[in-house]
Design a protein around this motif. Structure first.
Motif, mmCIF file in Angstrom:
data_model
loop_
_atom_site.group_PDB
_atom_site.id
_atom_site.type_symbol
_atom_site.label_atom_id
_atom_site.label_comp_id
_atom_site.label_asym_id
_atom_site.label_seq_id
_atom_site.Cartn_x
_atom_site.Cartn_y
_atom_site.Cartn_z
ATOM 1 N N ASP A 13 0.651 -1.154 -0.027
ATOM 2 C CA ASP A 13 0.146 -0.077 0.030
ATOM 3 C C ASP A 13 0.936 1.273 0.121
ATOM 4 O OD1 ASP A 13 -2.672 -1.383 0.274
ATOM 5 O OD2 ASP A 13 -1.713 -2.113 2.140
ATOM 6 N N ALA A 14 2.074 1.082 0.449
ATOM 7 C CA ALA A 14 3.058 2.331 0.448
ATOM 8 C C ALA A 14 4.398 1.941 0.612
ATOM 9 C CB ALA A 14 2.667 3.173 1.939
ATOM 10 N N ILE A 15 5.367 2.982 0.007
ATOM 11 C CA ILE A 15 6.561 2.595 0.090
ATOM 12 C C ILE A 15 7.288 3.805 0.904
ATOM 13 C CG2 ILE A 15 8.827 2.683 -1.466
ATOM 14 C CD1 ILE A 15 6.745 0.589 -2.098
ATOM 15 N N TRP A 16 7.974 3.115 1.816
ATOM 16 C CA TRP A 16 8.668 3.919 2.788
ATOM 17 C C TRP A 16 10.340 3.687 2.892
ATOM 18 C CZ3 TRP A 16 8.154 2.910 8.840
ATOM 19 C CH2 TRP A 16 8.641 4.223 9.462
ATOM 20 N N PHE A 17 11.066 4.530 2.181
ATOM 21 C CA PHE A 17 12.595 4.581 2.224
ATOM 22 C C PHE A 17 12.994 4.593 3.536
ATOM 23 C CE2 PHE A 17 10.978 7.154 -1.614
ATOM 24 C CZ PHE A 17 10.943 6.142 -2.582
ATOM 25 N N VAL A 18 14.127 3.534 3.574
ATOM 26 C CA VAL A 18 14.612 3.085 4.805
ATOM 27 C C VAL A 18 15.644 4.192 5.421
ATOM 28 C CG1 VAL A 18 16.642 1.642 3.984
ATOM 29 C CG2 VAL A 18 15.500 1.134 6.077
ATOM 30 N N ARG A 19 16.388 4.788 4.491
ATOM 31 C CA ARG A 19 17.258 5.686 5.076
ATOM 32 C C ARG A 19 18.021 6.628 3.953
ATOM 33 N NH1 ARG A 19 23.132 3.521 6.770
ATOM 34 N NH2 ARG A 19 23.483 5.971 6.600
ATOM 35 N N GLY A 20 18.636 7.750 3.975
ATOM 36 C CA GLY A 20 19.252 8.261 2.950
ATOM 37 C C GLY A 20 20.686 7.846 2.716
ATOM 38 N N GLY A 21 21.464 8.805 2.523
ATOM 39 C CA GLY A 21 23.079 8.709 2.368
ATOM 40 C C GLY A 21 23.293 9.224 0.906
ATOM 41 N N TYR A 22 23.686 8.201 -0.017
ATOM 42 C CA TYR A 22 24.027 8.678 -1.301
ATOM 43 C C TYR A 22 23.680 7.385 -2.333
ATOM 44 C CZ TYR A 22 25.891 9.373 -5.787
ATOM 45 O OH TYR A 22 26.141 9.641 -7.403
ATOM 46 N N GLY A 23 22.899 7.807 -3.326
ATOM 47 C CA GLY A 23 22.832 6.571 -4.285
ATOM 48 C C GLY A 23 21.707 6.499 -5.246
ATOM 49 N N ALA A 24 20.463 7.163 -4.620
ATOM 50 C CA ALA A 24 19.370 7.072 -5.372
ATOM 51 C C ALA A 24 19.095 7.807 -6.691
ATOM 52 C CB ALA A 24 18.237 8.031 -4.482
ATOM 53 N N CYS A 25 20.205 8.846 -6.871
ATOM 54 C CA CYS A 25 20.087 9.534 -8.278
ATOM 55 C C CYS A 25 20.503 8.582 -9.371
ATOM 56 C CB CYS A 25 21.134 10.719 -8.274
ATOM 57 S SG CYS A 25 22.911 10.499 -7.823
ATOM 58 N N ARG A 26 21.334 7.602 -8.938
ATOM 59 C CA ARG A 26 21.890 6.710 -9.920
ATOM 60 C C ARG A 26 20.718 5.608 -10.464
ATOM 61 N NH1 ARG A 26 27.790 4.925 -8.080
ATOM 62 N NH2 ARG A 26 27.128 3.004 -8.804
ATOM 63 N N ILE A 27 19.582 5.520 -9.669
ATOM 64 C CA ILE A 27 18.843 4.576 -10.166
ATOM 65 C C ILE A 27 17.373 5.359 -10.535
ATOM 66 C CG2 ILE A 27 19.777 2.599 -9.099
ATOM 67 C CD1 ILE A 27 17.497 3.183 -6.997
ATOM 68 N N ALA A 28 17.250 6.366 -10.060
ATOM 69 C CA ALA A 28 15.759 7.141 -10.093
ATOM 70 C C ALA A 28 15.145 7.158 -11.565
ATOM 71 C CB ALA A 28 15.929 8.404 -9.170
ATOM 72 N N GLU A 29 15.645 7.611 -12.411
ATOM 73 C CA GLU A 29 15.273 7.948 -13.576
ATOM 74 C C GLU A 29 14.548 6.554 -14.400
ATOM 75 O OE1 GLU A 29 15.692 10.120 -17.930
ATOM 76 O OE2 GLU A 29 17.442 9.898 -16.457
ATOM 77 N N SER A 30 15.501 5.566 -14.044
ATOM 78 C CA SER A 30 15.416 4.025 -14.825
ATOM 79 C C SER A 30 14.085 3.488 -13.775
ATOM 80 C CB SER A 30 16.448 3.487 -14.796
ATOM 81 O OG SER A 30 17.329 3.999 -15.808
ATOM 82 N N ALA A 31 14.293 3.791 -12.741
ATOM 83 C CA ALA A 31 13.144 3.185 -11.618
ATOM 84 C C ALA A 31 11.828 3.529 -11.896
ATOM 85 C CB ALA A 31 13.710 3.256 -10.102
ATOM 86 N N VAL A 32 11.788 4.768 -11.989
ATOM 87 C CA VAL A 32 10.338 5.627 -12.253
ATOM 88 C C VAL A 32 9.904 5.178 -13.589
ATOM 89 C CG1 VAL A 32 9.122 7.673 -12.270
ATOM 90 C CG2 VAL A 32 10.643 7.361 -10.669
ATOM 91 N N ALA A 33 10.562 4.788 -14.733
ATOM 92 C CA ALA A 33 10.124 4.453 -16.038
ATOM 93 C C ALA A 33 9.583 3.019 -16.105
ATOM 94 C CB ALA A 33 11.339 4.695 -16.896
ATOM 95 N N SER A 34 10.178 2.492 -14.935
ATOM 96 C CA SER A 34 9.602 1.012 -14.789
ATOM 97 C C SER A 34 8.312 0.649 -13.890
ATOM 98 C CB SER A 34 10.774 0.040 -14.397
ATOM 99 O OG SER A 34 11.961 0.291 -15.029
ATOM 100 N N LEU A 35 7.954 1.856 -13.664
ATOM 101 C CA LEU A 35 6.832 1.672 -12.679
ATOM 102 C C LEU A 35 5.330 1.435 -13.437
ATOM 103 C CD1 LEU A 35 7.462 4.166 -9.739
ATOM 104 C CD2 LEU A 35 7.808 1.712 -10.065
ATOM 105 N N LYS A 36 4.486 0.541 -13.063
ATOM 106 C CA LYS A 36 2.982 0.521 -13.653
ATOM 107 C C LYS A 36 2.148 1.479 -13.013
ATOM 108 C CE LYS A 36 4.447 -4.328 -14.769
ATOM 109 N NZ LYS A 36 4.221 -5.710 -14.169
ATOM 110 N N ASP A 37 0.878 1.356 -13.704
ATOM 111 C CA ASP A 37 -0.280 2.210 -12.999
ATOM 112 C C ASP A 37 -0.688 1.849 -11.582
ATOM 113 O OD1 ASP A 37 -0.523 3.455 -15.660
ATOM 114 O OD2 ASP A 37 -2.318 2.071 -16.032
#
Length: 278
Positions: free
Chosen positions: A67-91
């Motif tokens: 029902d929801a996505i909760w990111f566990v923590r910060g740091g560094y690395g999300a920018c390396r996957i964000a564009e491809s990840a969002v493009a892979s999401l379904k309705d």
């Protein structure tokens, strides 16, 4: 309610995961936390390879049972996957709430850019490590599960638009495919562990890009754990923010109750549907 938890940046520990699970069971017994095993994977600085981190996020987001996505923590690395990840999401992924802050601003920004309607800056499971961290985790769960207006940053008003980011994260996002349209939004920014000269430089960069963005205004959250430079900078964080806002024609609206600490409040992205209450 099932909340999926993943680590798009740096890893978590099973011990802290167990603490968050126990706290949630006591305070929100109707909630099931689903920690993806990827949260505990280590690959150098990161919680697994780029592919492992992307896959964990996409699988949870596309799972109709979550029902929801909760990111566990910060740091560094999300920018390396964000564009491809969002493009892979379904309705089905568009129906979920996504919450985090710090480095996860990269994913929140990209999700907002692509029209995902349920996003929020707010505490993450890793905040349980802080003094007062139990309250931060419970505040996050109160928003995810109940949309409790007492969890909101106190300046949030229904009918207004908002977004919140770590300043350095935002400075790295502007001009990239991760940057959302912030026209009409009140932007809240916070910072941690940066020299004031670096804070000043980041504010120059962000305000230069956003002076034509049509912001409704800017609020400054807490700027904490500022290291001592070999020379005093001569201005505090608020003076820096006011100066760059003035130079860029952005309305400076005052303080915001957000930051890298246990008092960090919830800021929903986009149009707020409820106002903060005390």
């Amino acid at each position: 309610m099932k909340i999926g938890i993943c680590a798009p940046s740096t890893p978590f520990t099973r011990e802290d995961g167990d603490r968050v699970t126990a706290l949630a069971a006591a305070s929100h017994p109707d909630v099931e936390l689903v920690f993806d095993p990827q949260c505990y994977t280590e690959n150098g600085h990161f919680a697994g390879t780029d592919r492992e981190r992307l896959t964990a996020f996409v699988d949870l987001a596309n799972d109709p049972g979550i029902d929801a996505i909760w990111f566990v923590r910060g740091g560094y690395g999300a920018c390396r996957i964000a564009e491809s990840a969002v493009a892979s999401l379904k309705d089905v992924a568009r129906r979920k709430l996504y919450m985090g802050y710090s480095d996860q601003g990269n994913l929140l920004g990209c999700l907002q850019r692509h029209g995902f309607p349920h996003l929020a800056h707010g505490p993450m499971p890793a905040d349980i490590r802080r003094a007062g961290g139990d309250a931060a985790v419970q505040r996050a769960l109160d928003w995810i599960v109940h949309r409790n207006p007492q969890s909101l940053e106190p300046h949030i008003q229904a009918g207004e638009r908002y977004a919140a980011f770590n300043l350095m994260t935002l400075a790295m996002m502007v001009g990239t495919p991760l940057m959302p349209d912030l026209k009409g939004h009140v932007l809240m920014v916070e910072e941690v562990s940066e020299y004031l000269y670096a804070f000043d430089r980041a504010f120059f960069h962000v305000s230069s890009h956003l002076k034509e963005a049509g912001l409704a205004g800017l609020r400054l959250g807490r700027v904490s754990d500022v290291p001592d430079n070999d020379r005093p900078f001569g201005e505090g964080a608020t003076e820096i923010a006011k100066r760059w806002c003035r130079n860029s024609g952005i309305a400076f609206l005052g303080a915001a109750d957000i930051g890298h600490d246990a008092d960090n409040k919830i800021v929903p992205f986009g149009l707020a549907t409820s106002s903060a209450t005390l």
